[in-house]
Write a protein that holds these residues in place. Structure first.
Motif, PDB file in Angstrom:
ATOM      1  N   ASP A   1       0.831  -1.208   0.000  1.00 58.76           N
ATOM      2  CA  ASP A   1       0.000   0.000   0.000  1.00 58.76           C
ATOM      3  C   ASP A   1       0.862   1.253   0.000  1.00 58.76           C
ATOM      4  O   ASP A   1       0.505   2.272  -0.600  1.00 58.76           O
ATOM      5  CB  ASP A   1      -0.923   0.000   1.220  1.00 58.76           C
ATOM      6  N   GLU A   2       2.001   1.196   0.684  1.00 60.47           N
ATOM      7  CA  GLU A   2       2.907   2.339   0.736  1.00 60.47           C
ATOM      8  C   GLU A   2       3.403   2.699  -0.654  1.00 60.47           C
ATOM      9  O   GLU A   2       3.393   3.872  -1.053  1.00 60.47           O
ATOM     10  CB  GLU A   2       4.097   2.010   1.641  1.00 60.47           C
ATOM     11  N   LYS A   3       3.814   1.687  -1.425  1.00 62.06           N
ATOM     12  CA  LYS A   3       4.298   1.935  -2.781  1.00 62.06           C
ATOM     13  C   LYS A   3       3.171   2.428  -3.673  1.00 62.06           C
ATOM     14  O   LYS A   3       3.354   3.341  -4.481  1.00 62.06           O
ATOM     15  CB  LYS A   3       4.922   0.663  -3.360  1.00 62.06           C
TER      16      LYS A   3
ATOM     17  N   VAL B   1       9.672   5.683  -5.195  1.00 61.84           N
ATOM     18  CA  VAL B   1       9.249   4.290  -5.344  1.00 61.84           C
ATOM     19  C   VAL B   1      10.417   3.417  -5.787  1.00 61.84           C
ATOM     20  O   VAL B   1      10.538   2.255  -5.376  1.00 61.84           O
ATOM     21  CB  VAL B   1       8.045   4.176  -6.309  1.00 61.84           C
ATOM     22  N   ASN B   2      11.314   3.967  -6.614  1.00 58.71           N
ATOM     23  CA  ASN B   2      12.494   3.195  -7.015  1.00 58.71           C
ATOM     24  C   ASN B   2      13.374   2.861  -5.815  1.00 58.71           C
ATOM     25  O   ASN B   2      13.931   1.767  -5.722  1.00 58.71           O
ATOM     26  CB  ASN B   2      13.305   3.962  -8.056  1.00 58.71           C
TER      27      ASN B   2
ATOM     28  N   GLY C   1      14.549  -0.897  -0.383  1.00 61.92           N
ATOM     29  CA  GLY C   1      13.648  -1.058   0.753  1.00 61.92           C
ATOM     30  C   GLY C   1      13.565   0.168   1.631  1.00 61.92           C
ATOM     31  O   GLY C   1      12.776   0.205   2.584  1.00 61.92           O
ATOM     32  N   ASN C   2      14.368   1.196   1.335  1.00 58.45           N
ATOM     33  CA  ASN C   2      14.353   2.439   2.108  1.00 58.45           C
ATOM     34  C   ASN C   2      13.807   3.579   1.259  1.00 58.45           C
ATOM     35  O   ASN C   2      14.081   3.657   0.059  1.00 58.45           O
ATOM     36  CB  ASN C   2      15.764   2.785   2.587  1.00 58.45           C
ATOM     37  N   LEU C   3      13.055   4.461   1.873  1.00 57.06           N
ATOM     38  CA  LEU C   3      12.439   5.575   1.154  1.00 57.06           C
ATOM     39  C   LEU C   3      13.405   6.751   1.077  1.00 57.06           C
ATOM     40  O   LEU C   3      13.906   7.225   2.102  1.00 57.06           O
ATOM     41  CB  LEU C   3      11.155   6.004   1.860  1.00 57.06           C
ATOM     42  N   GLU C   4      13.667   7.214  -0.140  1.00 57.85           N
ATOM     43  CA  GLU C   4      14.522   8.379  -0.339  1.00 57.85           C
ATOM     44  C   GLU C   4      13.663   9.638  -0.395  1.00 57.85           C
ATOM     45  O   GLU C   4      12.667   9.685  -1.117  1.00 57.85           O
ATOM     46  CB  GLU C   4      15.321   8.236  -1.631  1.00 57.85           C
TER      47      GLU C   4
ATOM     48  N   GLU D   1       5.676  11.416   3.786  1.00 56.17           N
ATOM     49  CA  GLU D   1       6.096  10.323   2.906  1.00 56.17           C
ATOM     50  C   GLU D   1       5.153  10.123   1.711  1.00 56.17           C
ATOM     51  O   GLU D   1       5.105   9.053   1.108  1.00 56.17           O
ATOM     52  CB  GLU D   1       6.247   9.012   3.687  1.00 56.17           C
ATOM     53  N   VAL D   2       4.438  11.183   1.355  1.00 53.89           N
ATOM     54  CA  VAL D   2       3.596  11.177   0.154  1.00 53.89           C
ATOM     55  C   VAL D   2       4.116  12.276  -0.773  1.00 53.89           C
ATOM     56  O   VAL D   2       4.318  13.413  -0.328  1.00 53.89           O
ATOM     57  CB  VAL D   2       2.109  11.435   0.495  1.00 53.89           C
ATOM     58  N   PRO D   3       4.354  11.978  -2.063  1.00 52.19           N
ATOM     59  CA  PRO D   3       4.937  12.978  -2.972  1.00 52.19           C
ATOM     60  C   PRO D   3       4.063  14.215  -3.126  1.00 52.19           C
ATOM     61  O   PRO D   3       2.834  14.114  -3.266  1.00 52.19           O
ATOM     62  CB  PRO D   3       5.053  12.218  -4.304  1.00 52.19           C
TER      63      PRO D   3
END
Length: 656
Positions: A370-372, A569-570, A576-579, A629-631
């Protein structure tokens, strides 16, 4: 036809240029002309096969098609299958869906038409299309289908001698048409077969009218041809209209190299060029996906060299294990042609690609958390943008309405306005009304503005006509209704990149007469005079509208260095870590200084009001690409659905 080492070496010249250009265009700015070299070679070889077969009364058009299918389809199909398997693990649902569409169109040899309707070949979006380079195969396949049919049809009425003359005439007429079309329909001329036909036909002329040269003259003709080819690779760039008359240089150069027939040339006949020429088709197939991978996954620059090495390696493996499969070239009866295996291979790939395109949401989204999916969802643009923009361009005013009830405001501008229409409409609805949307992507709100290409030619007044109709409408029929102007103002001032005074690919020019500027002055660079001219016209346009309507100016939105949702997302897929993406606030202030001063001048001179979302997107140190954490953006600088909702309260002032 005897094996021609010179032609095989010429293939190496073509594929090297294309590979270097795609991996780093600064290495070989005109390397895309290698495609034109390939077209000349194809025309020469196909004309030879057809005319020799006719002369010997053994030409079979079905065998001709089968031979071409055996040559092209298997390696292309393996590439498509590989990418679809790779995409299952590493591409987002929208990217995977696009890949399915492009795989089906590539194996069906209509991808040139598909890509013509999408972004231009040199656009940023093109770097995200894994099979973009297959447009050339579609052009060649269309040539393979049409060319022998026309030759056989004309053979019933004309002698072979007359046919040869007709090919010369057709080459000249096709070239003239291509030059005209390049300026009239630039995207179509790049991708479509009719505008490229002359290049292949000239290759045919080389076969039909071979030069008879002495050995010393062969060397001179070959060197002259190579000078034309290499010169075009170095001196021509993507800023030049293409193919047009400039394509004559690499095409004529290829013609001369073929005519030289210097089969023992140390230049084209050396072992390195012979190997690269032999593997050239497969190298061409595999190199572009590596280019896209570097772009898509934002890999460091050193991967450019790794990508080129892998292109050659995969090209060699594809040639050795796929291209060299000996499929049957002829069949004893008409029905037995149904045993042609490449047909079924193409059908399988086409079916799979079509299913991915039409049904991918039903099974591919299960791969993502769901996060992705929340991040991916922010890449979607305003669903009505294409519809509303088309109506604006066609002069349907007002083109679109968001919300219900009386019109509370009119939003005009460019793609930055389109990105926010839904959220602004929702704020208007809360106030009991609606908004009208009058926005066209890439069209700044400047009266009299028009665009020219990078060499100052081909003026396009579409934007000027649109702005005139917009101003006539809002200052008469909708006089008194508030106007919200949203533009990527700093982009028009400074260019696509963040650095100032960069040479633009398209230059915006205002045609109004000011004492310090000549009418219709065209600026080749974004100089101080260009900036002064453009901002003066922006200011005058705003003040002209403010005489009948209250005007609200949206402050510039920050522009990130990276594609925000894609990068986020990449990073999740690969590590596995959010940039998190951000830029320095000082950089935002510097880049937008001129635009902000122009807006402040409009506020003081003609009472325009400022709508500033900067406090919601930035703090004193940074401007951020995401929140919670949402674009906040769907690319680098267009606000996403979430981003436009975050800032939407600033518009309540308009609807009081």
């Amino acid at each position: 036809m005897n094996f021609r080492k010179d032609i095989n070496g010429l293939r190496a010249f073509a594929v090297i240029a294309v590979v270097l250009f795609h991996f780093n265009s600064s290495w070989m700015p005109g390397g895309f002309a290698g495609v034109d070299v390939f077209f000349v070679i194809s025309g020469f070889l196909m004309t030879g096969i057809i005319f020799k077969g006719i002369e010997q009364e053994r030409f079979s058009i079905l065998n001709f098609y089968v031979a071409r299918a055996n040559r092209i389809i298997p390696a292309l199909a393996v590439l498509c299958l590989f990418l679809m398997a790779f995409g299952w693990f590493y591409l987002t649902p929208p990217e995977y869906k696009a890949l399915g569409k492009h795989a089906a169109s590539s194996i069906g040899f209509v991808s040139n038409i598909i890509y013509m309707r999408e972004a231009g070949y040199f656009d940023e979006a093109s770097n995200a299309k894994w099979l973009l380079h297959t447009w050339t195969l579609s052009v060649e396949w269309q040539f393979y289908i049409i060319y022998p049919l026309i030759i056989l049809a004309l053979k019933r009425f004309f002698s072979l001698k007359t046919l040869r003359l007709l090919i010369i005439v057709s080459t000249l007429l096709s070239f003239i048409f291509s030059v005209y079309a390049t300026y009239k329909w630039p995207s179509a001329s790049y991708y479509l077969f009719p505008m490229r036909a002359w290049e292949m036909l000239l290759g045919g002329v080389a076969f039909l009218y071979p030069f008879k040269l002495k050995d010393n003259n062969k060397k001179l003709v070959e060197i002259l041809g190579l000078i034309l080819i290499i010169g075009s690779y170095i001196l021509i760039s993507e800023d030049n209209p293409w193919p047009g008359y400039l394509a004559l240089f690499p095409v004529l150069g290829s013609f001369l190299v073929i005519q030289a027939q210097h089969n023992e040339s140390i230049i084209t006949g050396n072992i390195v060029f012979q190997k690269l020429g032999t593997w050239s088709y497969s190298i061409y197939l595999w190199h572009w996906p590596f280019v896209v991978a570097i772009y898509t996954f934002l890999l460091p620059s050193e991967y450019t060299y790794i990508g080129m090495i892998l292109s050659v390696l995969f090209g060699f493996l594809s040639y050795k294990y796929i291209e060299r499969i000996n499929f049957p070239r002829s069949f004893p009866s008409l029905l037995s042609y149904l045993k042609c295996k490449p047909i079924y291979i193409a059908g399988l790939v086409g079916l799979l690609g079509s299913v991915l395109f039409l049904k991918q949401n039903s099974f591919t989204e299960t791969r993502f958390s769901d996060e992705k999916l929340l991040i991916i969802d922010q890449q979607e643009r305003n669903s009505r943008e294409a519809e509303c923009t088309a109506k604006s361009r066609n002069g349907e005013f007002p083109p679109c309405k968001y919300g219900n009830g009386p019109v509370k405001a009119i939003v005009i501008g460019d793609s930055h306005a389109n990105a926010q229409m839904v959220s602004i409409g929702e704020r208007a609805s809360l106030a009991g009304g609606s908004i009208l949307s009058i926005a066209v992507d890439g069209c700044p709100t400047v009266e009299g503005v028009f665009t020219v290409n990078s060499v100052g030619n081909n003026p396009n007044y579409g934007c000027a006509n649109y702005i005139k109709k917009t101003m006539d409408l809002v200052t008469t029929k909708y006089a008194g209704i508030p106007i919200i102007i949203i533009n990527r103002t700093s982009g028009y001032i400074h260019g696509e990149e963040l650095s100032k005074f960069k040479e633009p690919q398209d230059t915006y020019v205002a045609i109004n007469n000011y004492p310090e500027f000549q009418v219709n002055k065209i600026f080749k660079k974004r100089t101080y005079d260009y900036t002064k001219n453009l901002t003066a016209h922006m200011l005058d346009t705003i003040c002209k509208i403010s005489k009948t309507n209250s005007v609200y100016l949206m402050r510039p939105t920050p522009s990130m260095h990276q594609l925000v949702p894609k990068t986020m997302v990449n990073s999740l897929i690969l590590t596995g870590n959010l940039e998190h993406i951000k830029i320095n606030r000082s950089e935002f202030n510097r880049v937008n200084e001129v635009a902000i001063k122009m807006q402040d001048a409009a506020s003081s001179r003609c009472g325009a009001k400022i709508l500033d979302a900067t406090p919601l997107l930035c703090d004193k140190n940074y401007c951020y690409g995401d929140k919670n954490e949402v674009p906040l953006y769907f690319d680098r600088h267009h606000l996403s659905k979430y981003g436009s909702q975050i800032i939407s309260p600033i518009y309540d002032e308009v609807f009081k």
